[in-house]
Structure formats: structure tokens, C-alpha cells
Design an enzyme around this catalytic site. Structure first.
Site, PDB file in Angstrom:
ATOM      1  N   CYS A  51      -4.224  -1.503  -1.955  1.00  0.00           N
ATOM      2  CA  CYS A  51      -4.427  -0.062  -2.090  1.00  0.00           C
ATOM      3  C   CYS A  51      -5.436   0.100  -3.226  1.00  0.00           C
ATOM      4  O   CYS A  51      -5.219  -0.415  -4.331  1.00  0.00           O
ATOM      5  CB  CYS A  51      -3.099   0.588  -2.460  1.00  0.00           C
ATOM      6  SG  CYS A  51      -3.234   2.305  -2.961  1.00  0.00           S
ATOM      7  N   ASN A  52      -6.535   0.759  -2.927  1.00  0.00           N
ATOM      8  CA  ASN A  52      -7.562   0.921  -3.965  1.00  0.00           C
ATOM      9  C   ASN A  52      -7.059   1.788  -5.111  1.00  0.00           C
ATOM     10  O   ASN A  52      -7.368   1.538  -6.278  1.00  0.00           O
ATOM     11  CB  ASN A  52      -8.817   1.568  -3.368  1.00  0.00           C
ATOM     12  CG  ASN A  52      -9.591   0.599  -2.515  1.00  0.00           C
ATOM     13  OD1 ASN A  52     -10.547  -0.013  -2.956  1.00  0.00           O
ATOM     14  ND2 ASN A  52      -9.160   0.429  -1.276  1.00  0.00           N
ATOM     15  N   THR A  53      -6.277   2.816  -4.775  1.00  0.00           N
ATOM     16  CA  THR A  53      -5.791   3.726  -5.813  1.00  0.00           C
ATOM     17  C   THR A  53      -4.911   2.956  -6.803  1.00  0.00           C
ATOM     18  O   THR A  53      -5.094   3.039  -8.015  1.00  0.00           O
ATOM     19  CB  THR A  53      -4.986   4.877  -5.158  1.00  0.00           C
ATOM     20  OG1 THR A  53      -5.778   5.438  -4.114  1.00  0.00           O
ATOM     21  CG2 THR A  53      -4.636   5.936  -6.167  1.00  0.00           C
ATOM     22  N   HIS A  99      -7.225   2.528   3.867  1.00  0.00           N
ATOM     23  CA  HIS A  99      -7.037   3.238   5.134  1.00  0.00           C
ATOM     24  C   HIS A  99      -8.355   3.345   5.924  1.00  0.00           C
ATOM     25  O   HIS A  99      -8.342   3.401   7.148  1.00  0.00           O
ATOM     26  CB  HIS A  99      -6.553   4.673   4.893  1.00  0.00           C
ATOM     27  CG  HIS A  99      -5.098   4.795   4.594  1.00  0.00           C
ATOM     28  ND1 HIS A  99      -4.531   4.338   3.423  1.00  0.00           N
ATOM     29  CD2 HIS A  99      -4.083   5.353   5.305  1.00  0.00           C
ATOM     30  CE1 HIS A  99      -3.233   4.604   3.435  1.00  0.00           C
ATOM     31  NE2 HIS A  99      -2.936   5.221   4.566  1.00  0.00           N
ATOM     32  N   GLU A 123      -3.482   8.503   8.743  1.00  0.00           N
ATOM     33  CA  GLU A 123      -2.031   8.299   8.904  1.00  0.00           C
ATOM     34  C   GLU A 123      -1.536   8.991  10.178  1.00  0.00           C
ATOM     35  O   GLU A 123      -0.534   8.585  10.764  1.00  0.00           O
ATOM     36  CB  GLU A 123      -1.258   8.820   7.683  1.00  0.00           C
ATOM     37  CG  GLU A 123      -1.429   7.978   6.414  1.00  0.00           C
ATOM     38  CD  GLU A 123      -0.457   6.794   6.295  1.00  0.00           C
ATOM     39  OE1 GLU A 123       0.643   6.858   6.837  1.00  0.00           O
ATOM     40  OE2 GLU A 123      -0.834   5.788   5.657  1.00  0.00           O
ATOM     41  N   ASP A 128       0.881  -1.172   0.000  1.00  0.00           N
ATOM     42  CA  ASP A 128       0.000   0.000   0.000  1.00  0.00           C
ATOM     43  C   ASP A 128       0.913   1.214   0.000  1.00  0.00           C
ATOM     44  O   ASP A 128       2.127   1.107   0.221  1.00  0.00           O
ATOM     45  CB  ASP A 128      -0.879  -0.008   1.265  1.00  0.00           C
ATOM     46  CG  ASP A 128      -1.788   1.212   1.341  1.00  0.00           C
ATOM     47  OD1 ASP A 128      -2.380   1.595   0.317  1.00  0.00           O
ATOM     48  OD2 ASP A 128      -1.901   1.809   2.435  1.00  0.00           O
ATOM     49  N   SER A 129       0.305   2.378  -0.206  1.00  0.00           N
ATOM     50  CA  SER A 129       1.086   3.607  -0.122  1.00  0.00           C
ATOM     51  C   SER A 129       1.578   3.845   1.309  1.00  0.00           C
ATOM     52  O   SER A 129       2.578   4.515   1.511  1.00  0.00           O
ATOM     53  CB  SER A 129       0.223   4.788  -0.565  1.00  0.00           C
ATOM     54  OG  SER A 129      -0.941   4.839   0.236  1.00  0.00           O
ATOM     55  N   CYS A 177     -11.023   2.660   0.159  1.00  0.00           N
ATOM     56  CA  CYS A 177      -9.621   3.001   0.414  1.00  0.00           C
ATOM     57  C   CYS A 177      -9.229   2.149   1.605  1.00  0.00           C
ATOM     58  O   CYS A 177      -9.974   2.087   2.593  1.00  0.00           O
ATOM     59  CB  CYS A 177      -9.494   4.491   0.742  1.00  0.00           C
ATOM     60  SG  CYS A 177      -7.861   4.942   1.356  1.00  0.00           S
TER      61      CYS A 177
HETATM   62  N1  DGL Z   1      -4.799   3.177   1.029  1.00  0.00           N
HETATM   63  C1  DGL Z   1      -4.833   3.640  -0.291  1.00  0.00           C
HETATM   64  C2  DGL Z   1      -6.081   3.367  -1.045  1.00  0.00           C
HETATM   65  O1  DGL Z   1      -6.664   2.385  -0.794  1.00  0.00           O
HETATM   66  C3  DGL Z   1      -4.162   4.877  -0.684  1.00  0.00           C
HETATM   67  C4  DGL Z   1      -4.348   6.111   0.036  1.00  0.00           C
HETATM   68  C5  DGL Z   1      -3.435   7.135  -0.575  1.00  0.00           C
HETATM   69  O2  DGL Z   1      -2.250   6.860  -0.642  1.00  0.00           O
HETATM   70  O3  DGL Z   1      -3.928   8.187  -0.998  1.00  0.00           O
HETATM   71  O4  DGL Z   1      -6.477   4.064  -1.925  1.00  0.00           O
END
Ligand code: DGL
Length: 276
Positions: free
Chosen positions: A81-83, A194, A160, A18-19, A192
Site C-alpha cells: 500500500c503506497n499510503t 489499486h 473497489e 493493503d487497505s 497506489c
Molecule cells: N492501495 C493503497 C495505496 O496504495 C491505498 C488506497 C487507500 O486505501 O486509500 O495507497
């Protein structure tokens, strides 16, 4: 005399990234469902957040982190990570010679199962929402369903920072959810990885009538069947573990997520990435 045993690929780790710390929600689900597996997790903390970045950049970052996971002998890559799932998985599948599992399809399946009135809300990063990936995945399963999406760019930084349960987070969530609740949604996709860390606050704002769904458990199930279909599942008598590496020494965030998810994370390694 020593004999060189050939490596048993079933004992290789599941690579997860993930990010930042959000993907640990997926790592936790993997650990619960697949206790025999070793998980190698990389949080790209040097470059978080991905959510406001272009497709080209998110693809580049994801391919680079995928390469680091392959260097750890990952037998499968889970894009937690969804992005990155929305923007980079197709390219990763072309480039990598191990299976690549994203989180969008599992989240969409969970939403389609949960909705009763056919009105689904999706929250995610700007990039995820702009990609239309959830609409696409949900409509591929049932074109009659209505999908309402809203980007929530302030949520990842709040999470975060460990502000899962804080009046400022409540206010931000209420503002973001208002247009979706006005559409009478009965299901909300936490699009997301997170966001499940702030599930309680999101649940309070959404109210009892809205079912919250996320990809973590469904993604773990998809990984389980992928491993079984490729005969890559670790033997059940093998004791799995979770190894974590970050691309920047920002352990504070990690320890907060570790507590919230009741994970046991030992020493954290560092991996360097090329550039921002
Ligand atoms: N946790 C990530 C997601 O699912 C990325 C959040 C991010 O880095 O902006 O999109």
C-alpha cells in the site's frame, strides 16, 4: 516416537497487506516471481480507504495489521500500500523484528529507469501525494528529474467497486491526468496499488507516449533479494500458495480482483481489528 521438528523459518509466509484489494497486484507479482513462497495477505477492508487519513491513523492501522501478520509467523512484511509505505514504514521498521519492505522505493526506481525526458508524473492517494514520498525517493536517485504529482481520491472507491473499465472511471481519470499531461510527462507512476487494476483505462487516457510504471514487479524483486540475503527464501521444491484474510466480510471486491489478476484464492479468513 514423535520428535518435535524445529520450525523451518524458510517455510514461513511472506506477510503482505493493503487497505483493501489493491495490494493483490503486489501479491500477484510475488506469486509469479516466487512460486515456492507462501503468501499471507491481509486486506484491511473494515477501514479502507487509508488514503485520506492522517499519518497517525495510518501508522496505527499499519502497526496493527503488521501485528496480525506476525501472528501468522510472517518472515517479512510487505507493505503493499503506497499510503502505508509513505506514512508508516519507518515506524514499522523500528517496531518489528522482521524485514519490512514498502512499495515507494521500487516504484521510484522503475520510474527513474523509464523516463527519457526527465519529467515524471505521480498519481496516488491524497496522503501519499501530500507526503512527498515519491519526489523524495526519485530525487534521492536523480535530483535533476522533475516530478509532478496529483492526488486521485475518487479512483480507489471506483476500483473497489470493480469499475476498472467504465465510462465514469474514464472521465475521472481524464480529469485527474489533465494537469500532468500538460506538463509533458513521459512516465506516469501508478502510486497506489489499486491503480494497476485500472491500468488499461489509465493507459488510454495517458496516451501511447507515456510509460506507465508501478511498484509491483520491482517490489517482488526487492523481496526476493531481501529473502536471499537473510537466507529466508523457501526451498525451490516447496509449493507456495496464497492465503487471504480480510478485516471485514466484503468478499465481492475480492472476487473481482481475483478475476482481474487471474489469482486463485480459496476460502477467505476474517481477522478482527480493534477500532476505526
Ligand atoms: N492501495 C493503497 C495505496 O496504495 C491505498 C488506497 C487507500 O486505501 O486509500 O495507497
Amino acid at each position: 516416537m514423535e520428535t518435535d521438528q524445529p520450525r523451518d523459518p524458510r517455510l514461513d509466509p511472506i506477510g503482505v497487506f493493503d487497505s483493501g484489494i489493491g495490494g493483490l497486484t503486489v501479491a500477484a507479482a510475488l506469486k509469479n516471481l516466487l512460486p515456492s513462497e507462501t503468501i499471507f495477505y491481509i486486506g484491511d477492508t473494515a477501514r479502507v480507504p487509508y488514503g485520506g487519513k492522517s499519518r497517525k491513523t495510518v501508522e496505527r492501522y499499519s502497526i496493527e495489521i503488521g501485528g496480525l501478520l506476525l501472528a501468522e509467523q510472517a518472515k517479512i512484511i510487505v507493505v503493499a500500500c503506497n499510503t502505508a509505505s509513505a506514512l508508516a514504514v519507518p515506524r514499522m521498521k523500528e517496531l518489528f523484528n522482521v524485514p519490512v519492505q514498502g512499495v515507494i522505493a521500487p516504484g521510484a526506481e522503475a520510474a527513474v529507469r523509464a523516463t527519457k525526458n526527465g519529467r515524471i508524473g505521480v498519481i496516488g492517494t491524497r496522503a501519499t501525494v501530500a507526503s512527498g514520498a515519491y519526489e523524495h525517493a526519485i530525487h534521492a536517485l536523480d535530483p535533476k528529474l522533475q516530478v509532478f504529482s496529483d492526488p486521485c481520491p475518487l479512483l480507489v472507491p471506483l476500483i473497489e467497486e470493480g469499475l476498472f473499465d467504465d465510462p465514469i472511471t474514464d472521465q475521472v481519470i481524464a480529469r485527474y491526468l489533465a494537469p500532468l499531461l500538460a506538463e509533458n510527462i513521459d512516465t506516469l507512476v501508478l502510486g497506489c496499488t489499486h491503480y494497476p487494476l485500472a491500468r488499461q483505462a489509465i493507459g488510454r487516457a495517458a496516451g501511447e507516449k507515456v510509460t506507465l510504471v508501478d511498484s509491483a514487479e520491482n517490489c517482488a524483486l526487492a523481496v526476493k533479494s531481501l529473502l536471499e540475503s537473510k537466507t529466508l527464501a523457501a526451498p525451490t521444491d516447496h509449493l507456495g500458495k496464497l492465503d487471504v484474510a480480510l478485516t471485514d466480510a466484503t468478499e465481492g471486491f475480492l472476487r473481482t480482483a481475483e478475476r482481474a489478476l487471474e489469482l486463485e484464492i480459496g476460502d477467505v479468513d476474517l481477522r478482527s481489528v480493534q477500532s476505526a
